[in-house]
Design a protein around this motif. Sequence first.
Motif, PDB file in Angstrom:
ATOM      1  N   UNK A   1       0.841  -1.194   0.000  1.00 58.47           N
ATOM      2  CA  UNK A   1       0.000   0.000   0.000  1.00 58.47           C
ATOM      3  C   UNK A   1       0.875   1.242   0.000  1.00 58.47           C
ATOM      4  N   UNK A   2       0.461   2.286  -0.689  1.00 57.97           N
ATOM      5  CA  UNK A   2       1.276   3.502  -0.757  1.00 57.97           C
ATOM      6  C   UNK A   2       1.368   4.189   0.597  1.00 57.97           C
ATOM      7  N   UNK A   3       2.524   4.741   0.879  1.00 60.29           N
ATOM      8  CA  UNK A   3       2.710   5.488   2.129  1.00 60.29           C
ATOM      9  C   UNK A   3       1.972   6.819   2.037  1.00 60.29           C
ATOM     10  N   UNK A   4       2.113   7.476   0.903  1.00 61.28           N
ATOM     11  CA  UNK A   4       1.434   8.756   0.695  1.00 61.28           C
ATOM     12  C   UNK A   4      -0.042   8.518   0.412  1.00 61.28           C
ATOM     13  N   UNK A   5      -0.882   9.479   0.854  1.00 64.13           N
ATOM     14  CA  UNK A   5      -2.323   9.353   0.645  1.00 64.13           C
ATOM     15  C   UNK A   5      -2.838  10.260  -0.469  1.00 64.13           C
ATOM     16  N   UNK A   6      -1.925  10.753  -1.278  1.00 63.64           N
ATOM     17  CA  UNK A   6      -2.356  11.634  -2.359  1.00 63.64           C
ATOM     18  C   UNK A   6      -3.037  10.812  -3.440  1.00 63.64           C
TER      19      UNK A   6
ATOM     20  N   UNK B   1      -2.250   4.935  -8.678  1.00 60.50           N
ATOM     21  CA  UNK B   1      -1.226   4.038  -9.200  1.00 60.50           C
ATOM     22  C   UNK B   1      -1.254   2.704  -8.470  1.00 60.50           C
ATOM     23  N   UNK B   2      -1.486   2.740  -7.161  1.00 60.70           N
ATOM     24  CA  UNK B   2      -1.554   1.504  -6.377  1.00 60.70           C
ATOM     25  C   UNK B   2      -2.735   0.651  -6.820  1.00 60.70           C
ATOM     26  N   UNK B   3      -3.895   1.267  -6.967  1.00 55.29           N
ATOM     27  CA  UNK B   3      -5.081   0.518  -7.404  1.00 55.29           C
ATOM     28  C   UNK B   3      -4.865  -0.093  -8.792  1.00 55.29           C
TER      29      UNK B   3
ATOM     30  N   UNK C   1      -2.374  -7.157 -10.777  1.00 46.28           N
ATOM     31  CA  UNK C   1      -1.921  -8.343 -10.057  1.00 46.28           C
ATOM     32  C   UNK C   1      -3.070  -9.321  -9.819  1.00 46.28           C
ATOM     33  N   UNK C   2      -4.224  -8.800  -9.455  1.00 43.06           N
ATOM     34  CA  UNK C   2      -5.377  -9.663  -9.186  1.00 43.06           C
ATOM     35  C   UNK C   2      -5.871 -10.347 -10.457  1.00 43.06           C
TER      36      UNK C   2
END
Length: 223
Positions: free
Chosen positions: A8-13, A19-21, A27-28
């Motif tokens: 999970x990204x550290x930043x919440x921006x 990009x994480x999603x 991957x899923x």
Amino acid sequence: MSLDLPSAPVAKDAKSQSEWRHAVRRALLGWRSALDAATHQSLSNQIRTHFTTFLENRAGATVAFYWPIQDEVDLRPAMQAHLNAGGKAALPVVPGKDQPMVFHEWTPQTKMAPGFAQIPEPQGTDAVAVHVLLAPLVGFDSAGYRLGYGGGFFDRTLAAEKRRPLVVGIGFEATRLANIMPHEYDVPVDVLITDRGIQTVRDQAIPVDDRADLTSPPCHLSS
């Protein structure tokens, strides 16, 4: 088969979460496509069994399901049983880009033709109101927020409904995440059905600070 997901990204921006999603979705989908046939069949059978149990008290309902693509669970056998029990079935029709879906009645005899992203859609049947709407899950969390293909069709459709149907997420338990970091306008499902069983989603709203106000990443319906 193990499922290796990006951290999970550290930043919440918004950019980091988007990009994480995007990476998690990839991957899923990769994990699902790599399942061997026997495992996929076994897990799908378990899901269909739980779904059939869910329908037992809804024999007269009109259920909108989905045409299986990209190794999704095929619910057509369960829907055939639902029809035999006196229920009705419907499939989505996408009128155009960025428009909500409408649902047209379906039976195994219904003529089908490629629609949006070449997904088969019913031809020559009436649009119907639905009592239960099934939403395929690429990924999901326990609060009922789903990670789909990125097109936003289900959220857009629910926002346009005058009377919201019961929304049921269908997917593999292995794709459950701690938090999918939903967008501001994401709508959680009411029920989750996986190979583990049936879960009614409680009031597990994610704090506003942990939800991103951002546009869905590119759609992967045809990738």
